[in-house]
Design a protein around this motif. Structure first.
Motif, PDB file in Angstrom:
ATOM      1  N   PHE A 385     -67.597  30.549  49.092  1.00  0.00           N
ATOM      2  CA  PHE A 385     -67.073  30.070  50.373  1.00  0.00           C
ATOM      3  C   PHE A 385     -68.139  30.132  51.464  1.00  0.00           C
ATOM      4  CE2 PHE A 385     -65.032  31.095  54.468  1.00  0.00           C
ATOM      5  CZ  PHE A 385     -64.260  29.942  54.645  1.00  0.00           C
ATOM      6  N   VAL A 386     -68.843  31.248  51.557  1.00  0.00           N
ATOM      7  CA  VAL A 386     -69.839  31.413  52.631  1.00  0.00           C
ATOM      8  C   VAL A 386     -70.993  30.433  52.457  1.00  0.00           C
ATOM      9  CG1 VAL A 386     -71.542  33.006  53.598  1.00  0.00           C
ATOM     10  CG2 VAL A 386     -69.247  33.829  53.032  1.00  0.00           C
ATOM     11  N   TYR A 387     -71.528  30.313  51.247  1.00  0.00           N
ATOM     12  CA  TYR A 387     -72.675  29.430  51.041  1.00  0.00           C
ATOM     13  C   TYR A 387     -72.280  27.954  51.069  1.00  0.00           C
ATOM     14  CZ  TYR A 387     -75.559  33.467  50.033  1.00  0.00           C
ATOM     15  OH  TYR A 387     -76.254  34.649  50.145  1.00  0.00           O
ATOM     16  N   PHE A 388     -71.008  27.651  50.788  1.00  0.00           N
ATOM     17  CA  PHE A 388     -70.551  26.268  50.989  1.00  0.00           C
ATOM     18  C   PHE A 388     -70.582  25.913  52.474  1.00  0.00           C
ATOM     19  CE2 PHE A 388     -67.030  23.332  51.932  1.00  0.00           C
ATOM     20  CZ  PHE A 388     -67.437  22.242  51.179  1.00  0.00           C
ATOM     21  N   ILE A 389     -70.141  26.841  53.312  1.00  0.00           N
ATOM     22  CA  ILE A 389     -70.183  26.610  54.762  1.00  0.00           C
ATOM     23  C   ILE A 389     -71.625  26.475  55.243  1.00  0.00           C
ATOM     24  CG2 ILE A 389     -69.601  27.573  57.014  1.00  0.00           C
ATOM     25  CD1 ILE A 389     -67.188  26.605  55.419  1.00  0.00           C
ATOM     26  N   THR A 390     -72.514  27.365  54.784  1.00  0.00           N
ATOM     27  CA  THR A 390     -73.911  27.281  55.226  1.00  0.00           C
ATOM     28  C   THR A 390     -74.576  26.001  54.729  1.00  0.00           C
ATOM     29  OG1 THR A 390     -74.591  28.603  53.301  1.00  0.00           O
ATOM     30  CG2 THR A 390     -74.164  29.776  55.370  1.00  0.00           C
ATOM     31  N   ALA A 391     -74.240  25.562  53.506  1.00  0.00           N
ATOM     32  CA  ALA A 391     -74.799  24.298  52.998  1.00  0.00           C
ATOM     33  C   ALA A 391     -74.331  23.123  53.840  1.00  0.00           C
ATOM     34  CB  ALA A 391     -74.409  24.100  51.533  1.00  0.00           C
ATOM     35  N   CYS A 392     -73.051  23.140  54.228  1.00  0.00           N
ATOM     36  CA  CYS A 392     -72.536  22.074  55.100  1.00  0.00           C
ATOM     37  C   CYS A 392     -73.236  22.089  56.453  1.00  0.00           C
ATOM     38  CB  CYS A 392     -71.027  22.231  55.275  1.00  0.00           C
ATOM     39  SG  CYS A 392     -70.057  21.870  53.797  1.00  0.00           S
ATOM     40  N   LEU A 393     -73.477  23.290  56.989  1.00  0.00           N
ATOM     41  CA  LEU A 393     -74.176  23.375  58.283  1.00  0.00           C
ATOM     42  C   LEU A 393     -75.613  22.860  58.166  1.00  0.00           C
ATOM     43  CD1 LEU A 393     -72.930  26.884  59.521  1.00  0.00           C
ATOM     44  CD2 LEU A 393     -72.187  24.613  60.290  1.00  0.00           C
ATOM     45  N   VAL A 394     -76.263  23.185  57.046  1.00  0.00           N
ATOM     46  CA  VAL A 394     -77.633  22.707  56.836  1.00  0.00           C
ATOM     47  C   VAL A 394     -77.672  21.189  56.798  1.00  0.00           C
ATOM     48  CG1 VAL A 394     -79.465  22.554  55.117  1.00  0.00           C
ATOM     49  CG2 VAL A 394     -78.510  24.778  55.718  1.00  0.00           C
ATOM     50  N   TYR A 395     -76.763  20.585  56.047  1.00  0.00           N
ATOM     51  CA  TYR A 395     -76.786  19.124  55.934  1.00  0.00           C
ATOM     52  C   TYR A 395     -76.255  18.447  57.193  1.00  0.00           C
ATOM     53  CZ  TYR A 395     -78.375  19.019  51.161  1.00  0.00           C
ATOM     54  OH  TYR A 395     -79.155  19.121  50.035  1.00  0.00           O
ATOM     55  N   ARG A 396     -75.397  19.133  57.939  1.00  0.00           N
ATOM     56  CA  ARG A 396     -74.984  18.570  59.237  1.00  0.00           C
ATOM     57  C   ARG A 396     -76.175  18.492  60.184  1.00  0.00           C
ATOM     58  NH1 ARG A 396     -70.431  21.027  63.449  1.00  0.00           N
ATOM     59  NH2 ARG A 396     -70.653  19.371  65.014  1.00  0.00           N
ATOM     60  N   TYR A 397     -76.961  19.561  60.191  1.00  0.00           N
ATOM     61  CA  TYR A 397     -78.162  19.555  61.033  1.00  0.00           C
ATOM     62  C   TYR A 397     -79.131  18.463  60.582  1.00  0.00           C
ATOM     63  CZ  TYR A 397     -82.644  21.071  62.926  1.00  0.00           C
ATOM     64  OH  TYR A 397     -83.867  21.100  63.561  1.00  0.00           O
ATOM     65  N   GLN A 398     -79.275  18.304  59.260  1.00  0.00           N
ATOM     66  CA  GLN A 398     -80.188  17.286  58.753  1.00  0.00           C
ATOM     67  C   GLN A 398     -79.697  15.880  59.081  1.00  0.00           C
ATOM     68  OE1 GLN A 398     -83.144  17.782  57.398  1.00  0.00           O
ATOM     69  NE2 GLN A 398     -82.941  20.001  57.547  1.00  0.00           N
ATOM     70  N   ILE A 399     -78.379  15.664  58.996  1.00  0.00           N
ATOM     71  CA  ILE A 399     -77.824  14.347  59.337  1.00  0.00           C
ATOM     72  C   ILE A 399     -78.032  14.052  60.809  1.00  0.00           C
ATOM     73  CG2 ILE A 399     -75.672  13.055  59.560  1.00  0.00           C
ATOM     74  CD1 ILE A 399     -74.714  14.384  57.001  1.00  0.00           C
TER      75      ILE A 399
END
Length: 443
Positions: A385-399
């Protein structure tokens, strides 16, 4: 109002359909890159297939046999020669050299010709005959635990056997039962519950297999991220494409491709490899599938989170190779977990392999169920759960970064086009004025 409601439903269904199509597109593209990219192909397919075979073959002997030792016998007595014969007869040790001094034996140890030395002092037999305590000195090379263990346990067993004979001689018992009571007042039987072979392979291999699963996955995701940046003009992780227009479709598409591949690799490492080399494996299908599901997902999202740090393909090699041995030590498989400092235990709790290795070791060697490894199982799902959220935040920043750069680029192109148009207009007006002046001069 019904028309508006239908339009909203149609728009929602279209967005859902488009999201599914984009997710499948990203999934197919990631799978294709796994096969076409040589680096990802090696680390995601070939290494998980072949590397465990190398480790398993290396540890397949389980224990060391015929460890060479040197003898320094200053006693030259019947008792010392009996002790030496028993040591040489043991399957774990072999008397390789007889030396005249400890310095000579130390030189053999330094040259790696022997792994230890057994020293008998000059008064060894004299003290035994007096009924006093005699000493046998054992010097071993502590750089390798297995050879030290073989020499130490062998000398200890031989010493215990000779002590029993001396006790029987001095006890003066009339029957065998009396001699048995004298030498062993308290009867006991040593029965190993887990790792019945007592081998190093069964102790360490489960952890190595799970670590290979994580590290190769991190390498594959990191190499794919490095390739994406190198192929992008502005080194962005997310390309400018209509299919990459959403966080969840990117994260789900990428993670689905890696999960499909590593579900097969996980079953191969957890079930096939131990049976190929006859290691102890008490796993059940339900338990191992229950553990691998959160473990693989946590490794995937952990790798996708770390992929934001990868600028070039070479970076991930340095990062993963450097951390492999520390990650293994932090699990507590080679050093007691209770003796690991609290700070490092906190660091270990952030790594999926910590709980994956602990859980798999108990399942494989002890036959544990999911309820027996509840702590590790719940910790892995928390990491998912935690790393799914961090992965989404990483790709949101990249987008957002990609969109911002694309917008700025479009603005620059637009400004250049306006400037070029204005320049052409000025040139046309200047040319018209010049032509008009020429006509007036001619008239």
């Amino acid at each position: 109002m019904s028309t508006s409601h239908n339009m909203e439903n149609d728009s929602l269904l279209y967005r859902i359909k488009q999201g599914i199509n984009d997710t499948c597109y990203i999934w197919a593209k990631e799978l294709r890159s796994t096969v076409t990219d040589e680096g990802v192909l090696i680390f995601c397919i070939l290494v998980p297939l072949l590397y465990p075979l190398l480790y398993s073959w290396a540890y397949n002997n389980e224990v060391v046999r015929e460890v060479p030792v040197s003898i320094v016998d200053k006693s030259h007595s019947t008792s010392s020669r009996e002790f030496i014969r028993n040591v040489d007869a043991s399957p774990d040790t072999r008397v390789a050299y007889y030396c005249n001094s400890l310095e000579e034996a130390q030189g053999l140890t330094a040259k790696q010709q022997v792994n230890g030395t057994i020293y008998f002092p000059a008064d060894f037999n004299k003290l035994l005959n007096r009924g006093e305590q005699a000493t046998v000195n054992v010097y071993t090379d502590m750089s390798l635990m297995l050879t030290y263990k073989a020499i130490y346990q062998t000398t200890q067993a031989v010493s215990a056997g000779m002590n029993s004979k001396i006790q029987i001689t001095l006890g003066g018992g009339m029957t065998d039962r009396e001699d048995e009571v004298v030498t062993q007042p308290l009867a006991f039987e040593e029965v190993p519950i887990f790792n019945t072979t007592g081998g190093y392979g069964n102790a360490i291999l489960p952890g190595v297999l799970m670590l290979i699963l994580q590290q190769t996955l991190l390498l594959g995701i990191g190499l794919a991220a490095g390739t994406a940046r190198e192929n992008n003009r502005y080194q962005d992780l997310v390309p400018i494409s209509k299919h990459y227009n959403g966080i969840f479709r990117i994260v789900l598409g990428k993670s689905l491709s890696y999960f499909m591949l590593y579900a097969i690799m996980g079953a191969y490492l957890a079930l096939v490899v131990p049976h190929m080399f006859n290691y102890i494996s008490l796993v059940s299908a339900e338990t191992i599938l229950g553990l691998l599901l959160p473990y693989i997902l946590s490794c995937i999202f952990f790798g996708m989170t770390l992929s934001c740090l990868v600028r070039y393909r070479e970076n991930v090699m340095l990062l993963v190779v450097f951390t492999s041995v520390p990650f293994l030590f932090l699990t507590g498989i080679s050093w007691p977990q209770s003796n690991i400092p609290g700070f490092w235990q906190g660091i270990a709790s952030l790594i999926p392999s910590t709980f994956g290795i602990r859980g798999f070791l108990r399942i494989s060697s002890m036959g544990a169920s999911l309820s027996d490894i509840r702590v590790e199982y719940q910790a892995l799902w928390i990491q998912v759960f935690v790393y799914f959220i961090t992965a989404c935040l990483v790709y949101r920043y990249q987008i957002n970064t990609t969109r911002k750069r694309a917008f700025n680029q479009m603005q620059m192109v637009k400004e250049k086009a306006i400037a070029a148009k204005a320049k052409k207009l000025q040139e046309y007006e200047a040319k018209s004025v010049l032509q008009s002046n020429t006509e007036n001069a001619t008239n």
